[in-house]
Structures are given as C-alpha cells and as structure tokens.
Design a protein around this motif. Structure first.
Motif, PDB file in Angstrom:
ATOM      1  N   ARG A  95      38.472  38.809  42.650  1.00  0.00           N
ATOM      2  CA  ARG A  95      37.297  39.682  42.553  1.00  0.00           C
ATOM      3  C   ARG A  95      37.615  41.002  41.859  1.00  0.00           C
ATOM      4  O   ARG A  95      36.847  41.479  41.048  1.00  0.00           O
ATOM      5  CB  ARG A  95      36.831  40.070  43.954  1.00  0.00           C
ATOM      6  N   CYS A  96      38.739  41.628  42.262  1.00  0.00           N
ATOM      7  CA  CYS A  96      39.009  43.020  41.856  1.00  0.00           C
ATOM      8  C   CYS A  96      40.080  43.148  40.799  1.00  0.00           C
ATOM      9  O   CYS A  96      40.292  44.242  40.299  1.00  0.00           O
ATOM     10  CB  CYS A  96      39.454  43.852  43.049  1.00  0.00           C
TER      11      CYS A  96
ATOM     12  N   CYS B 178      39.662  45.291  48.082  1.00  0.00           N
ATOM     13  CA  CYS B 178      38.526  44.721  48.825  1.00  0.00           C
ATOM     14  C   CYS B 178      38.952  44.159  50.185  1.00  0.00           C
ATOM     15  O   CYS B 178      38.112  43.759  50.979  1.00  0.00           O
ATOM     16  CB  CYS B 178      37.826  43.647  48.008  1.00  0.00           C
TER      17      CYS B 178
ATOM     18  N   CYS C 107      44.184  41.847  49.329  1.00  0.00           N
ATOM     19  CA  CYS C 107      43.864  42.712  48.202  1.00  0.00           C
ATOM     20  C   CYS C 107      43.758  44.143  48.714  1.00  0.00           C
ATOM     21  O   CYS C 107      42.991  44.405  49.638  1.00  0.00           O
ATOM     22  CB  CYS C 107      42.535  42.280  47.580  1.00  0.00           C
TER      23      CYS C 107
ATOM     24  N   CYS D  28      43.908  39.537  42.961  1.00  0.00           N
ATOM     25  CA  CYS D  28      42.595  39.305  43.577  1.00  0.00           C
ATOM     26  C   CYS D  28      41.623  38.820  42.501  1.00  0.00           C
ATOM     27  O   CYS D  28      41.498  39.420  41.443  1.00  0.00           O
ATOM     28  CB  CYS D  28      42.064  40.584  44.216  1.00  0.00           C
TER      29      CYS D  28
HETATM   30 ZN   LIG Z   1      39.983  42.375  45.871  1.00  0.00          ZN
END
Ligand SMILES: [Zn+2]
Length: 161
Positions: free
Chosen positions: A96-97, A130, A127, A94
C-alpha cells in the motif's frame, strides 16, 4: 537498486513491482508537473504510458516509456529493462505505502492477528507507516506462482536455505 515513480495509469504495475520489493512511488492524482519534479528531486525514474511525458525536456534523462496496456507485458518489460531480480527482495515492502517492512516480535501480536495465524506462523513484519501486519501464507505462494507465470519458468525463486 533503482527507484521509480509511476504515472497514474500504472497502478497495477506499481503493485506488482512492490511485490518484488521495488521502490515505486505512486500517486493516482498527481499532475505531470508534480510527477516530473518529484522524480527529479528524488532521482527516480518515471515509468509512464505517456509518450508526450517522455519527450519533455525535464524528463529526458529519467523517463521510461512503458509499452502495452496489460500488466504482465509491462512487468516483463521493466524487469528486463532494469535487470530486476524478481525474487531477491520479494515481499519486503508494503504494497500500500511502498515502505520497507520491519520485523515485529510475535509476542507483540497476540490478539492482533487471527488465532490460527498466530499459532502457525513465527515470522511477522509490519509497515512503519500504515501498521499493516504481513506474514507468509498461501496468498504469498499464489503471488509467487503468478509472478513465475508472468515472467517465465526460467526465473525460479531461490529455495530458502
Ligand atoms: Zn503500509
């Protein structure tokens, strides 16, 4: 594969490394001390623009000084220094994470992705943190092209079998 933690100045580099599937932690607000401690505890290599940080005793064995302010230069540097295979684990994490993506059954996604995407795609990943849903699309091709551009044409992704 090596694991990393990037300092607050390296957000862009972090994102591109995650595109390649690298495990890179990133906290925009983290203090130097917390960064060092997290790196030590998790056996992570610190990626930093800060010479001072590299010279600190606690970071002596696990900090890497990233030279240059431009993301493409920085990316070439880490790919070379750590012998990263840029396309081997492409888009497995991911953005973002930093969590590894897991496959998700298409049946579970009706109504959760745009109808056109649902019609035309068969493989989806999500993910675990998230819950963002990922699928291959034109922006993925653009990202691969951009990576090739940055890293040089000699590094071509392997053709899918
Ligand atoms: Zn994520």
């Amino acid at each position: 594969m090596k694991q990393f933690i990037a300092d607050a100045m390296l957000g862009k580099l972090t994102r591109w490394m995650r595109v390649m599937g690298c495990d890179v932690e990133y906290f925009p607000e983290i203090s130097d001390r917390a960064l060092s401690d997290r790196a030590k505890c998790g056996s992570r290599i610190i990626l930093t623009r800060d010479t001072r940080l590299v010279l600190q005793k606690i970071n002596r064995d696990n900090a890497f000084l990233v030279i240059g302010d431009h993301c493409p230069d920085q990316l070439r540097q880490v790919v070379d220094a750590f012998a990263i295979e840029p396309f081997r684990d492409l888009l497995t994490r991911c953005l973002r994470c930093n969590m590894p993506l897991v496959s998700i059954a298409k049946n579970d996604l009706a109504g959760k992705v745009p109808p056109y995407v649902f019609e035309t795609q068969d493989r989806f990943e999500t993910c675990p943190q998230c819950r963002k849903i990922y699928w291959k699309a034109t922006h993925v091709e653009q990202m691969v092209a951009r990576l090739q551009n940055i890293l040089g044409a000699s590094r071509m992704p392997e053709r899918p079998a």
